[in-house]
Design a protein around this motif. Structure first.
Motif, mmCIF file in Angstrom:
data_model
loop_
_atom_site.group_PDB
_atom_site.id
_atom_site.type_symbol
_atom_site.label_atom_id
_atom_site.label_comp_id
_atom_site.label_asym_id
_atom_site.label_seq_id
_atom_site.Cartn_x
_atom_site.Cartn_y
_atom_site.Cartn_z
ATOM 1 N N GLU A 194 0.837 -1.200 0.000
ATOM 2 C CA GLU A 194 0.000 0.000 0.000
ATOM 3 C C GLU A 194 0.876 1.256 0.000
ATOM 4 O OE1 GLU A 194 -3.485 -0.493 2.598
ATOM 5 O OE2 GLU A 194 -3.216 1.615 3.133
ATOM 6 N N ALA A 195 1.920 1.226 0.803
ATOM 7 C CA ALA A 195 2.830 2.380 0.883
ATOM 8 C C ALA A 195 3.507 2.647 -0.457
ATOM 9 C CB ALA A 195 3.874 2.151 1.978
ATOM 10 N N VAL A 196 3.809 1.587 -1.191
ATOM 11 C CA VAL A 196 4.444 1.753 -2.507
ATOM 12 C C VAL A 196 3.496 2.469 -3.474
ATOM 13 C CG1 VAL A 196 5.315 0.507 -4.534
ATOM 14 C CG2 VAL A 196 6.018 -0.218 -2.246
ATOM 15 N N PHE A 197 2.242 2.031 -3.513
ATOM 16 C CA PHE A 197 1.246 2.690 -4.366
ATOM 17 C C PHE A 197 1.135 4.177 -4.000
ATOM 18 C CE2 PHE A 197 -1.090 -0.248 -7.094
ATOM 19 C CZ PHE A 197 -0.812 -1.506 -6.567
ATOM 20 N N VAL A 198 1.014 4.422 -2.702
ATOM 21 C CA VAL A 198 0.791 5.788 -2.222
ATOM 22 C C VAL A 198 2.014 6.680 -2.489
ATOM 23 C CG1 VAL A 198 0.544 7.137 -0.090
ATOM 24 C CG2 VAL A 198 -0.987 5.209 -0.534
ATOM 25 N N SER A 199 3.205 6.157 -2.239
ATOM 26 C CA SER A 199 4.427 6.952 -2.454
ATOM 27 C C SER A 199 4.592 7.329 -3.916
ATOM 28 C CB SER A 199 5.686 6.191 -2.052
ATOM 29 O OG SER A 199 5.549 5.631 -0.809
ATOM 30 N N ALA A 200 4.215 6.409 -4.806
ATOM 31 C CA ALA A 200 4.369 6.694 -6.240
ATOM 32 C C ALA A 200 3.498 7.888 -6.628
ATOM 33 C CB ALA A 200 3.990 5.464 -7.066
ATOM 34 N N ILE A 201 2.325 7.971 -6.026
ATOM 35 C CA ILE A 201 1.433 9.107 -6.316
ATOM 36 C C ILE A 201 1.985 10.378 -5.679
ATOM 37 C CG2 ILE A 201 -0.872 10.060 -5.842
ATOM 38 C CD1 ILE A 201 -1.893 7.104 -6.094
ATOM 39 N N ALA A 202 2.366 10.275 -4.404
ATOM 40 C CA ALA A 202 2.860 11.455 -3.688
ATOM 41 C C ALA A 202 4.145 11.985 -4.319
ATOM 42 C CB ALA A 202 3.088 11.105 -2.217
ATOM 43 N N GLY A 203 4.960 11.082 -4.857
ATOM 44 C CA GLY A 203 6.270 11.482 -5.366
ATOM 45 C C GLY A 203 6.298 11.874 -6.838
ATOM 46 N N ALA A 204 5.174 11.807 -7.523
ATOM 47 C CA ALA A 204 5.159 12.154 -8.953
ATOM 48 C C ALA A 204 5.339 13.664 -9.138
ATOM 49 C CB ALA A 204 3.845 11.685 -9.582
ATOM 50 N N PRO A 205 5.855 14.085 -10.315
ATOM 51 C CA PRO A 205 6.052 15.515 -10.565
ATOM 52 C C PRO A 205 4.765 16.312 -10.328
ATOM 53 C CG PRO A 205 6.952 14.206 -12.373
ATOM 54 C CD PRO A 205 6.257 13.259 -11.458
ATOM 55 N N GLU A 239 -9.248 -10.676 1.857
ATOM 56 C CA GLU A 239 -8.570 -10.176 0.658
ATOM 57 C C GLU A 239 -9.344 -8.987 0.074
ATOM 58 O OE1 GLU A 239 -5.684 -11.001 -0.426
ATOM 59 O OE2 GLU A 239 -5.572 -11.121 -2.616
ATOM 60 N N LEU A 240 -10.662 -9.105 0.055
ATOM 61 C CA LEU A 240 -11.481 -7.998 -0.452
ATOM 62 C C LEU A 240 -11.307 -6.751 0.409
ATOM 63 C CD1 LEU A 240 -14.823 -9.819 -1.348
ATOM 64 C CD2 LEU A 240 -13.189 -8.815 -2.949
ATOM 65 N N LEU A 241 -11.233 -6.961 1.713
ATOM 66 C CA LEU A 241 -11.042 -5.836 2.631
ATOM 67 C C LEU A 241 -9.701 -5.157 2.361
ATOM 68 C CD1 LEU A 241 -12.628 -4.621 5.048
ATOM 69 C CD2 LEU A 241 -11.122 -5.927 6.544
ATOM 70 N N LYS A 242 -8.693 -5.963 2.115
ATOM 71 C CA LYS A 242 -7.363 -5.437 1.788
ATOM 72 C C LYS A 242 -7.434 -4.573 0.528
ATOM 73 C CE LYS A 242 -3.947 -7.554 -0.585
ATOM 74 N NZ LYS A 242 -2.996 -8.635 -0.927
ATOM 75 N N LEU A 243 -8.123 -5.068 -0.481
ATOM 76 C CA LEU A 243 -8.218 -4.333 -1.741
ATOM 77 C C LEU A 243 -9.037 -3.052 -1.561
ATOM 78 C CD1 LEU A 243 -8.673 -7.294 -4.250
ATOM 79 C CD2 LEU A 243 -6.615 -5.924 -3.879
ATOM 80 N N ALA A 244 -10.087 -3.123 -0.733
ATOM 81 C CA ALA A 244 -10.885 -1.917 -0.471
ATOM 82 C C ALA A 244 -10.037 -0.865 0.236
ATOM 83 C CB ALA A 244 -12.113 -2.274 0.368
ATOM 84 N N LYS A 245 -9.191 -1.312 1.165
ATOM 85 C CA LYS A 245 -8.297 -0.372 1.867
ATOM 86 C C LYS A 245 -7.295 0.239 0.902
ATOM 87 C CE LYS A 245 -8.586 -2.160 6.580
ATOM 88 N NZ LYS A 245 -8.103 -3.230 7.465
ATOM 89 N N LEU A 246 -6.805 -0.580 -0.005
ATOM 90 C CA LEU A 246 -5.858 -0.076 -1.012
ATOM 91 C C LEU A 246 -6.535 1.001 -1.868
ATOM 92 C CD1 LEU A 246 -3.127 -0.196 -2.449
ATOM 93 C CD2 LEU A 246 -3.979 -2.141 -3.779
ATOM 94 N N SER A 247 -7.775 0.739 -2.266
ATOM 95 C CA SER A 247 -8.519 1.734 -3.056
ATOM 96 C C SER A 247 -8.655 3.040 -2.277
ATOM 97 C CB SER A 247 -9.896 1.171 -3.417
ATOM 98 O OG SER A 247 -10.686 2.171 -4.028
ATOM 99 N N HIS A 248 -9.010 2.942 -0.999
ATOM 100 C CA HIS A 248 -9.146 4.151 -0.172
ATOM 101 C C HIS A 248 -7.831 4.896 -0.046
ATOM 102 C CE1 HIS A 248 -13.022 2.633 1.987
ATOM 103 N NE2 HIS A 248 -13.233 3.069 0.764
ATOM 104 N N SER A 249 -6.739 4.158 0.131
ATOM 105 C CA SER A 249 -5.427 4.803 0.296
ATOM 106 C C SER A 249 -5.019 5.520 -0.981
ATOM 107 C CB SER A 249 -4.359 3.771 0.655
ATOM 108 O OG SER A 249 -4.697 3.147 1.860
ATOM 109 N N VAL A 250 -5.258 4.874 -2.117
ATOM 110 C CA VAL A 250 -4.942 5.509 -3.403
ATOM 111 C C VAL A 250 -5.803 6.768 -3.570
ATOM 112 C CG1 VAL A 250 -5.133 5.239 -5.921
ATOM 113 C CG2 VAL A 250 -4.115 3.418 -4.549
#
Lengths: 192, 192
Positions: free
Chosen positions: B63-74, B120-131
């Motif tokens: 999750e942190a990897v997904f989020v960092s990629a967004i936060a760190g983009a130009p 697993e679904l809960l994990k994916l829902a959390k990932l969606s929220h974090s993104v």
């Protein structure tokens, strides 16, 4: 809320929603629901497998509405028209089934309980699979069908969350249309 | 599989995966996992809250990897570039973490157990929220951010399902790119 609802099923659902709101989902028992509805526990179990299922009654009907809209669309309808047809039919059906006030109450109860949220996620995952299967039946390939199933559910649930918000007055079908347009804009940029 | 894995955490994970595959998830106990890994149960609980969490270790990192990629983009990156960046980074991280064979084994275990599927679904829902939250942080409005969060998760999980299929050789990042293109085609028709 009026207590003279026509059938035992409606009375049980109403009683359950009142008790969930008053005491929380966990503290509510089937015996308590039956008592408030003026029926026996045996009658409760004729309609619902457990107290959780009171909140999820109608989900099979809703799923069937989404699926029928896809199956019943004209043979030459492009894929996007199938998604719009499914969303319009599903959104309208949900609004007719119980209305916004019921949906708001239900949403609060589910939001307060992690197990109910997991159950809700499972319901949405099943809806996505059913939509995808209906699309595969119409000759759409597996990967786009899966993505389209998720997309329909995402547009539906995002619009639903807006629809039950305290200040919202637009109807669900309109909110879903706006969601579809938003996705269009979102991915259109990619190759734009 | 080799039994001399460097750390107790890796040894425990390996032992758990072997036992889940041999006897099923339900029949496997923490005591059995610890015994096969050659450590005490106490050691097990130093790394994992319960046997289920063995299958979900690393999800916060992902999750942190997904989020960092967004936060760190130009700063001037268009929304679609943020989604591509998140997917590329997340897909690459998942491939590096455990590899396809582990993912396949894990997928079979989860597919055989409804509770694990809900987790697993809960994990994916959390990932969606974090993104979605990461996108809101960058000034994206709430509704498109939620839809984009779901879209990222849909592309990720659809590509993931292909990636672990028996006959699949393409890598996860490539499959995700193809998924994004498919969605583009899917909604592009709408106003085309």
């Amino acid at each position: 809320m009026a207590r003279w609802a026509p059938g035992a099923s409606d009375r049980l659902q109403r009683a359950a929603m009142e008790l969930f709101a008053e005491h929380g989902f966990e503290a509510t028992t089937v015996a308590g629901i039956a008592e408030r509805a003026g029926v026996t526990e045996r009658t409760f179990f004729r309609y619902f497998a457990d107290k959780r299922e009171v909140l999820f009654a109608g989900e099979q009907h809703l799923e069937a509405v989404f699926v029928s809209a896809i199956a019943g669309a004209p043979a030459d309808a492009p894929l996007t028209d199938l998604l719009v047809a499914a969303l319009d039919a599903g959104g309208a059906a949900l609004q007719d089934m119980r209305g916004r006030e019921f949906a708001r109450a239900r949403n609060e109860i589910i939001g307060a309980n992690e197990q109910l949220q997991e159950r809700e996620l499972l319901k949405l995952a099943k809806l996505s699979h059913s939509v995808a299967s209906a699309l595969v039946e119409r000759g759409i390939a597996d990967v786009p069908a899966r993505l389209a199933g998720d997309l329909v559910v995402s547009v539906f649930s995002t619009a639903f969350a807006r629809w039950v918000a305290a200040d919202e007055t637009r109807d669900l079908v309109e909110l879903q249309r706006q969601g579809l347009t938003a996705i269009n804009t979102l991915v259109r940029t990619e190759t734009g």
